[in-house]
Scaffold this motif. Structure first.
Motif, mmCIF file in Angstrom:
data_model
loop_
_atom_site.group_PDB
_atom_site.id
_atom_site.type_symbol
_atom_site.label_atom_id
_atom_site.label_comp_id
_atom_site.label_asym_id
_atom_site.label_seq_id
_atom_site.Cartn_x
_atom_site.Cartn_y
_atom_site.Cartn_z
ATOM 1 N N UNK A 161 61.117 -32.300 -13.278
ATOM 2 C CA UNK A 161 61.482 -32.918 -14.302
ATOM 3 C C UNK A 161 62.419 -33.883 -14.774
ATOM 4 N N UNK A 162 62.627 -34.816 -13.705
ATOM 5 C CA UNK A 162 63.362 -35.586 -14.347
ATOM 6 C C UNK A 162 62.611 -37.157 -14.468
ATOM 7 N N UNK A 163 63.310 -37.960 -15.553
ATOM 8 C CA UNK A 163 63.096 -39.350 -15.359
ATOM 9 C C UNK A 163 63.379 -40.441 -14.933
ATOM 10 N N UNK A 203 61.621 -24.520 -11.317
ATOM 11 C CA UNK A 203 60.332 -23.819 -11.351
ATOM 12 C C UNK A 203 60.648 -22.398 -10.501
ATOM 13 N N UNK A 204 61.295 -22.616 -9.681
ATOM 14 C CA UNK A 204 61.876 -21.594 -8.638
ATOM 15 C C UNK A 204 62.397 -20.287 -9.635
ATOM 16 N N UNK A 205 63.275 -20.980 -11.347
ATOM 17 C CA UNK A 205 64.766 -20.183 -11.725
ATOM 18 C C UNK A 205 63.319 -19.098 -12.330
ATOM 19 N N UNK A 206 61.519 -20.540 -12.520
ATOM 20 C CA UNK A 206 61.029 -19.414 -13.410
ATOM 21 C C UNK A 206 59.885 -18.719 -12.855
ATOM 22 N N UNK A 207 60.072 -18.370 -11.567
ATOM 23 C CA UNK A 207 58.780 -17.763 -10.594
ATOM 24 C C UNK A 207 57.520 -18.637 -10.785
#
Ligand code: HEC
Ligand code: HEC
Ligand code: HEC
Ligand code: HEC
Ligand code: HEC
Length: 473
Positions: A374-376, A201-205
Motif C-alpha cells: 500500500x506504499x507509494x 493485509x495481516x490486520x485484515x487477515x
C-alpha cells in the motif's frame, strides 16, 4: 562442529522471529536432518492418480523447480565453496526438504540424492507437514506416512487418512520458508512473511493463500469444484499454481504457462501516476513526477531474493517527429539498464561494507528501495526543453521487472540465456505548445491509473508481447 553452530543459529534465529511476531499457536519440534528415509515419502505420480488437476497446476511452478532450478544450483555451489560447506544443509532445507530430512544432502553436489528428493517442494512433502516450530528458516515438522494433513476438517477418501491442520490456511505455513535469516549473523535476507505480518493485509487477515492459491491475484476469489476424483463438491478448492514473479526459470522446464501467470500477476501489482506540465516553451526546465503504488501485493515489491530482483522505471520523452528528447531506464543490447533513476530492490553489503548479491556473505543492508504494501513512492525527472522540438511531446513511462541482472545470468548460465524484461505498468502524458488552446490539449486516457483498469494496449500485451526476450548476439 560447524554444523552444530549453524543449527543452533537456525533455532536462535527462528526463536527471535517468533518472539517478534508471536504468531504460531502450538509449536512442534522441527524435523532434524536424516530423521527419515526418502522411501517414507510418496511420489507425486501417486497423488496424481486422484488429484490430477492439482498435479497439473503444481507442475512447472517454482515449487516443482525448487531444487532443479539451474540458477539455484549454480548459486548454492558458490555459497557452499564460500562457506566451506557450513550452509549446505541450511540452503537445502527449503529447496529440497525431502533431501534434507532423509539425510541425502549434503553432499551438496547431489550425488547421493534419490529422484524424489530432486522434485523440490512437492505434494508429499507439503501434506505431511504436521506442525511447525515457527516462521523462518524452514522449522517444519513432518510426519510422512498414510495421513495427509490439509485444510479440510471433513475430508473423505479411502486411499489415505486425512487430518485437518489450521496452519495450512495461514500465512505462517508459507512463512516457514518465505522468511530467510542468515543463521550465522541473524541478518534477515528474505522478509516476505514479516513484511506481510507488518501490513494492513495481516490486520485484515488476507493471507498468502488468498492471493496465491485463488484466481483473485490481489484478493481471495472462490474456486468451486472437487479436490479429486470421487471427492465431494465444495465451495472453494484452493489452487496449486502458486506463482510469483519468476519468468526466467519456468520456461526452461517447458512451463510457459507459469511465466505467463507471473506476467499477469506483476501487471496487477501496481498503480502508476504521472505529473507533467501541460505546456512548455524552449528553455523551460521540465519536471516530471512519476509515482508507483504497491496496490496489489501483500508484501514489498520486489520480495524474496530481492537483492537479485530488479524493478525500475523507463521514461522516454519524444517529440512529434519521433526524436528522443529524454530517456532514462532503457535496456541496451547487452542487457544493461541505462541511467535508471532508482533500482527498486534491496542492496546488501558484505563484511567490508561492499555491495554483494551473495546473500550468504551479507552482513548488513546498505539500502532498501522496495515498495511496501500500500506504499507509494515518487521519483522526479527533469530536463530542459530544447529549441527545435516538434510539438506535441509524448511522455511515456513503463514500470519494468526482471528476475535477475543479465550480467549475473551471463556468468552463471551462459550468454545465450536472455532474462525476460516484463512491462508491469505504463503511463503517459502529452506536453503541448503554449499557443495550443486549452480545449485542444487532450491527455491520454490512462492519465491517472492503469492497473487494474488496464489500457487496451496493455491488455493486448498480456497475450505475450510483453515478455520479450532480449535479442542476444
Ligand atoms: C507449498 C506446499 C504445497 C504443495 C507443494 C502442495 N500443496 Fe496441496 N495444499 C497446500 C496448502 C497450503 C493447501 C491449503 C490452502 C488453503 O486452505 O487455502 C493445500 C490444499 C490441498 C488440498 C485440498 C483441496 C485443494 O484442492 O486445494 C489437496 C487435495 C492438496 N492440497 C493436494 C496436493 C497435491 C496432490 C499436491 C501435489 C500435486 C499438492 N497438494 C502440493 C500446500 C501445498
Ligand atoms: C485413491 C485416490 C487418492 C489418492 C491416490 C490420493 N488422494 Fe488425497 N484425497 C482423495 C480424496 C477422495 C480426498 C477427499 C477430498 C475431499 O474431501 O474434498 C483426498 C483429500 C486429500 C487432502 C485434503 C486433506 C484435508 O484434510 O484437508 C490432501 C492434502 C490430500 N488428499 C493429499 C494427497 C497426497 C499428497 C497424495 C499423494 C501422496 C494423495 N492425496 C493421494 C483421494 C486420493
Ligand atoms: C494481497 C495479495 C497478496 C498477498 C496477501 C501475498 N502476495 Fe505474494 N504476490 C502478490 C503479487 C501481486 C505479486 C507480484 C508482484 C511481486 O513480485 O511482488 C506477488 C509476488 C510474490 C512472490 C514473488 C516475488 C518476487 O518479486 O520475486 C513471492 C515469493 C510471494 N509473492 C510470496 C508470498 C507469501 C509467502 C505471502 C504471505 C506471507 C504472500 N506472497 C502474500 C500478491 C500477494
Ligand atoms: C518447504 C518450503 C516452502 C514452503 C512451505 C512454501 N514455499 Fe514457496 N517457495 C519455496 C522455494 C524454495 C521457492 C523458490 C524456488 C526457486 O526460486 O528456486 C518457492 C517459490 C515460491 C513462489 C514463486 C516465487 C517467484 O519468484 O515466482 C511463490 C509465489 C511461493 N513460493 C509462494 C508460497 C506460498 C503462498 C506458500 C504457502 C501456501 C509457500 N510458498 C510455501 C519454498 C517453500
Ligand atoms: C528458509 C527457506 C530458504 C533458505 C534457507 C534458502 N532459500 Fe533460496 N529461496 C527460498 C525462497 C522462498 C525463494 C523464492 C523467493 C523469490 O521468489 O524471490 C528462494 C530463491 C532462491 C534463489 C533464486 C532462484 C531463482 O530462480 O530466481 C536462489 C539463487 C536461492 N534461493 C539460493 C539459495 C542459497 C544459495 C541458499 C543458502 C545460502 C538459500 N537459497 C537458502 C527459500 C530459501
Amino acid at each position: 562442529m560447524r554444523g552444530t553452530v549453524v543449527k543452533l543459529g537456525l533455532v536462535l534465529a527462528a526463536m527471535l522471529l517468533l518472539l517478534s511476531t508471536g504468531s504460531v499457536a502450538t509449536a512442534t519440534p522441527a524435523t532434524q536432518a536424516g530423521e527419515y528415509s526418502s522411501d517414507d515419502f510418496a511420489y507425486e505420480s501417486k497423488c496424481r492418480q486422484c488429484h490430477a488437476i492439482i498435479y497439473a497446476e503444481w507442475e512447472g511452478t517454482m515449487h516443482f523447480n525448487a531444487y532443479l532450478d539451474p540458477f539455484y544450483l549454480e548459486e548454492v555451489k558458490i555459497a557452499s565453496e564460500d562457506t566451506n560447506g557450513s550452509l549446505d544443509e541450511f540452503c537445502s532445507r527449503c529447496h529440497t526438504p525431502i533431501g534434507v530430512v532423509s539425510g541425502e544432502i549434503p553432499p551438496i553436489d547431489g550425488s547421493e540424492m534419490s529422484d524424489i528428493a530432486k522434485l523440490g517442494v512437492q505434494c508429499d512433502f507439503c501434506h505431511v507437514v504436521s506442525g511447525s516450530n515457527g516462521t523462518g528458516n524452514a522449522q517444519f515438522t513432518v510426519t510422512p506416512g498414510n495421513t495427509k494433513w490439509g485444510p479440510f476438517d471433513d475430508a473423505r477418501g479411502n486411499y489415505h487418512e486425512s487430518e485437518y491442520l489450521e496452519l495450512f490456511t495461514q500465512s505462517e505455513y508459507c512463512g516457514m520458508c518465505h522468511q530467510v535469516i542468515n543463521p550465522v549473523n541473524g541478518l534477515v535476507i528474505d522478509d516476505t512473511y514479516s513484511t506481510w505480518k507488518d501490513s494492513q493485509y495481516a490486520e485484515e487477515n488476507v493471507v498468502c493463500q488468498d492471493c496465491h492459491m485463488t484466481e483473485g491475484i490481489t484478493q481471495f476469489k472462490a474456486n468451486p469444484g472437487r479436490a479429486g476424483s470421487g471427492a465431494p463438491k465444495r465451495d472453494h478448492i484452493p489452487l496449486h499454481d502458486i506463482v510469483g514473479a519468476n519468468t526466467l526459470i519456468p520456461p526452461m522446464f517447458g512451463a510457459e504457462n507459469v511465466a505467463d501467470m507471473a506476467v499477469e500477476r506483476l501487471q496487477k501489482a501496481t498503480i502508476m501516476d504521472i505529473s507533467a506540465p501541460e505546456t512548455a516553451s524552449a528553455g523551460d526546465e521540465i519536471l516530471i513526477d512519476l509515482s508507483i503504488t504497491n496496490s496489489g501485493a501483500g508484501h514489498k515489491i520486489p520480495t524474496g531474493v530481492s537483492e537479485i530482483r530488479e524493478m525500475w522505471l523507463e521514461l522516454t520523452v519524444t517529440d512529434a517527429n519521433g526524436d528522443i528528447i529524454y530517456n532514462a531506464g532503457s535496456v541496451d543490447a547487452d542487457g544493461n539498464i541505462i541511467d535508471a533513476k532508482v533500482l527498486y530492490n534491496n542492496v546488501l553489503a558484505d563484511i567490508e561494507g561492499k555491495e554483494t548479491k551473495s546473500f550468504w556473505l551479507a552482513e548488513s543492508v546498505l539500502e532498501d528501495n522496495r515498495i511496501g504494501p500500500k506504499e507509494t513512492v515518487t521519483e522526479e525527472h527533469s530536463f530542459v526543453m530544447p529549441e527545435n522540438a516538434a510539438y506535441p511531446l509524448t511522455v511515456q513511462s513503463t514500470l519494468k521487472y526482471r528476475s535477475a541482472p543479465q550480467d549475473m545470468i551471463d556468468k552463471l548460465l551462459g550468454e545465450e540465456t536472455g532474462v525476460p524484461v516484463v512491462d508491469m505498468n505504463e503511463i503517459s502524458a502529452i506536453i503541448y505548445d503554449p499557443s495550443t488552446p486549452a480545449d485542444e490539449r487532450n491527455q491520454p486516457e490512462s492519465g491517472s491509473t492503469s492497473t487494474p483498469g488496464f489500457s487496451a494496449l496493455t491488455a493486448a500485451m498480456v497475450l505475450g508481447i510483453t515478455m520479450y526476450i532480449l535479442k542476444r548476439k
